[in-house]
Motif scaffolding. Sequence first.
Motif, PDB file in Angstrom:
ATOM      1  N   ALA A 111       6.489 -32.676  27.437  1.00  0.00           N
ATOM      2  CA  ALA A 111       6.334 -31.727  28.546  1.00  0.00           C
ATOM      3  C   ALA A 111       7.666 -31.127  28.985  1.00  0.00           C
ATOM      4  CB  ALA A 111       5.645 -32.412  29.720  1.00  0.00           C
ATOM      5  N   LEU A 114       8.688 -27.906  27.053  1.00  0.00           N
ATOM      6  CA  LEU A 114       7.761 -26.786  27.011  1.00  0.00           C
ATOM      7  C   LEU A 114       8.438 -25.461  27.367  1.00  0.00           C
ATOM      8  CD1 LEU A 114       4.852 -25.936  26.509  1.00  0.00           C
ATOM      9  CD2 LEU A 114       4.360 -26.491  28.894  1.00  0.00           C
ATOM     10  N   ASP A 115       9.225 -25.416  28.429  1.00  0.00           N
ATOM     11  CA  ASP A 115       9.895 -24.168  28.820  1.00  0.00           C
ATOM     12  C   ASP A 115      10.855 -23.681  27.738  1.00  0.00           C
ATOM     13  OD1 ASP A 115       8.543 -23.984  31.215  1.00  0.00           O
ATOM     14  OD2 ASP A 115      10.132 -24.952  32.382  1.00  0.00           O
ATOM     15  N   ARG A 118       8.792 -22.206  24.902  1.00  0.00           N
ATOM     16  CA  ARG A 118       8.288 -20.873  25.263  1.00  0.00           C
ATOM     17  C   ARG A 118       9.405 -19.833  25.178  1.00  0.00           C
ATOM     18  NH1 ARG A 118       4.244 -23.085  29.636  1.00  0.00           N
ATOM     19  NH2 ARG A 118       2.320 -22.802  28.451  1.00  0.00           N
ATOM     20  N   VAL A 130      -0.780 -24.121  25.991  1.00  0.00           N
ATOM     21  CA  VAL A 130      -1.119 -25.539  26.057  1.00  0.00           C
ATOM     22  C   VAL A 130      -2.641 -25.646  26.003  1.00  0.00           C
ATOM     23  CG1 VAL A 130      -1.018 -27.641  27.442  1.00  0.00           C
ATOM     24  CG2 VAL A 130       0.953 -26.092  27.380  1.00  0.00           C
ATOM     25  N   GLN A 133      -3.575 -32.407  25.473  1.00  0.00           N
ATOM     26  CA  GLN A 133      -2.467 -33.363  25.470  1.00  0.00           C
ATOM     27  C   GLN A 133      -2.822 -34.548  24.599  1.00  0.00           C
ATOM     28  OE1 GLN A 133      -2.035 -34.225  29.622  1.00  0.00           O
ATOM     29  NE2 GLN A 133      -3.517 -35.855  29.590  1.00  0.00           N
TER      30      GLN A 133
END
Length: 163
Positions: A111, A114-115, A118, A130, A133
């Motif tokens: 997690a 993730l940024d 992206r 997403v 999970q």
Amino acid sequence: GALGGGAGGLAAWQAGERDPAHPLLRRYLTPWPRLAAGEALAGLATAAVDISDGLLADLGHILEHSGGGAHLEPEALPLAEGLVAALGEEGARQAALTGGDDYELLVCLPAERLDEARHRLAVLELPLTVVGQLTRSSGVSGVPAAQRTGWQHFRGATPGGTP
């Protein structure tokens, strides 16, 4: 990227569609493997596979090697342009889960990465969605067992193709 385009394109072809500008037929006849996306996510992703046999079947390969499971959010799946119009909402979701020949990437990311992932894909003008999970328990939840089919080479789509 969007899912279900390969299956939707195959359905269009089988129905006699031959217009090369048809969005689903274009996805089926001229797939674009996400090689640059895979390279961009190197060092961030903990696992990745192209979706060639359907999301559920290819997720099954990751789960087989990881020994874990997954919870999916089918309503979060990005659908190929024109897929709902061609197959209806339920058929489109099923195509996104089990249809092959999409060649989008299914990646596993912590997690906290993730940024960054992206950001790296935005440079390529590609989205990152997403759709679930990973879990410690085995199997796949969030998808009814009746919808768990995947492409089985030399036999077509058959039930039970994934965990």
